[in-house]
Design a protein around this motif. Structure first.
Motif, PDB file in Angstrom:
ATOM      1  N   PRO A  15       0.739  -1.019  -0.038  1.00  0.00           N
ATOM      2  CA  PRO A  15       0.030  -0.120  -0.091  1.00  0.00           C
ATOM      3  C   PRO A  15       0.836   1.201   0.023  1.00  0.00           C
ATOM      4  O   PRO A  15       2.190   1.102   0.093  1.00  0.00           O
ATOM      5  CB  PRO A  15      -0.692  -0.082   1.273  1.00  0.00           C
ATOM      6  CG  PRO A  15       0.229  -0.859   2.356  1.00  0.00           C
ATOM      7  CD  PRO A  15       0.777  -1.770   1.217  1.00  0.00           C
ATOM      8  N   ARG A  42      -3.385   0.324  -3.238  1.00  0.00           N
ATOM      9  CA  ARG A  42      -3.061   0.626  -4.476  1.00  0.00           C
ATOM     10  C   ARG A  42      -3.047  -0.933  -5.390  1.00  0.00           C
ATOM     11  O   ARG A  42      -2.464  -0.328  -6.474  1.00  0.00           O
ATOM     12  CB  ARG A  42      -1.646   1.224  -4.620  1.00  0.00           C
ATOM     13  CG  ARG A  42      -0.515   0.572  -4.241  1.00  0.00           C
ATOM     14  CD  ARG A  42       0.891   1.487  -4.327  1.00  0.00           C
ATOM     15  NE  ARG A  42       1.945   0.855  -4.012  1.00  0.00           N
ATOM     16  CZ  ARG A  42       2.842   0.121  -4.884  1.00  0.00           C
ATOM     17  NH1 ARG A  42       2.676   0.404  -6.202  1.00  0.00           N
ATOM     18  NH2 ARG A  42       3.989  -0.348  -4.722  1.00  0.00           N
ATOM     19  N   CYS A  43      -3.456  -1.803  -4.827  1.00  0.00           N
ATOM     20  CA  CYS A  43      -3.492  -2.947  -5.813  1.00  0.00           C
ATOM     21  C   CYS A  43      -4.744  -3.324  -6.258  1.00  0.00           C
ATOM     22  O   CYS A  43      -5.091  -4.102  -7.257  1.00  0.00           O
ATOM     23  CB  CYS A  43      -3.005  -4.227  -4.828  1.00  0.00           C
ATOM     24  SG  CYS A  43      -4.114  -4.854  -3.752  1.00  0.00           S
ATOM     25  N   GLY A  44      -5.900  -2.812  -5.830  1.00  0.00           N
ATOM     26  CA  GLY A  44      -7.293  -2.801  -6.060  1.00  0.00           C
ATOM     27  C   GLY A  44      -7.864  -4.062  -5.770  1.00  0.00           C
ATOM     28  O   GLY A  44      -9.228  -4.219  -6.027  1.00  0.00           O
ATOM     29  N   CYS A  52      -5.984  -0.409   2.998  1.00  0.00           N
ATOM     30  CA  CYS A  52      -5.480  -1.832   2.657  1.00  0.00           C
ATOM     31  C   CYS A  52      -5.943  -2.595   3.638  1.00  0.00           C
ATOM     32  O   CYS A  52      -6.037  -2.487   4.908  1.00  0.00           O
ATOM     33  CB  CYS A  52      -3.967  -1.572   2.813  1.00  0.00           C
ATOM     34  SG  CYS A  52      -2.930  -2.941   2.633  1.00  0.00           S
ATOM     35  N   ASP A  53      -6.224  -3.970   2.961  1.00  0.00           N
ATOM     36  CA  ASP A  53      -6.712  -4.741   4.200  1.00  0.00           C
ATOM     37  C   ASP A  53      -5.683  -5.944   4.005  1.00  0.00           C
ATOM     38  O   ASP A  53      -6.014  -7.101   4.612  1.00  0.00           O
ATOM     39  CB  ASP A  53      -8.158  -5.063   3.798  1.00  0.00           C
ATOM     40  CG  ASP A  53      -8.434  -6.090   2.424  1.00  0.00           C
ATOM     41  OD1 ASP A  53      -7.438  -6.352   1.690  1.00  0.00           O
ATOM     42  OD2 ASP A  53      -9.420  -6.542   2.133  1.00  0.00           O
TER      43      ASP A  53
END
Ligand code: FES
Length: 65
Positions: A15, A42-44, A52-53
């Protein structure tokens, strides 16, 4: 001009780490509660966007950073 202590760090294959920022608003303009630092996806793949999880650990690779 005022100086900000806000900072963005791109985490390798992960992230964006946001430090010292005030408000984060969603696409509806609603202010989202967040920790400091906050981690933005930022990975979707996150199910808790914009945060972010940890889903990036399933294989997100950014070979440019
Ligand atoms: S960067 Fe962590 S879930 Fe997308």
């Amino acid at each position: 001009m005022s100086e900000s202590n806000a900072r963005v760090d791109v985490k390798p294959n992960g992230p964006l780490m946001i430090t010292g920022i005030g408000e984060i608003k969603n696409s509806k303009g609603e202010v989202l509660a967040h920790p400091d630092p906050a981690f933005l996806c930022r990975c979707g793949l996150s199910k808790t966007k914009p945060f972010c999880d940890g889903s990036h650990k399933s294989g997100f690779v950014d070979d440019k950073n």
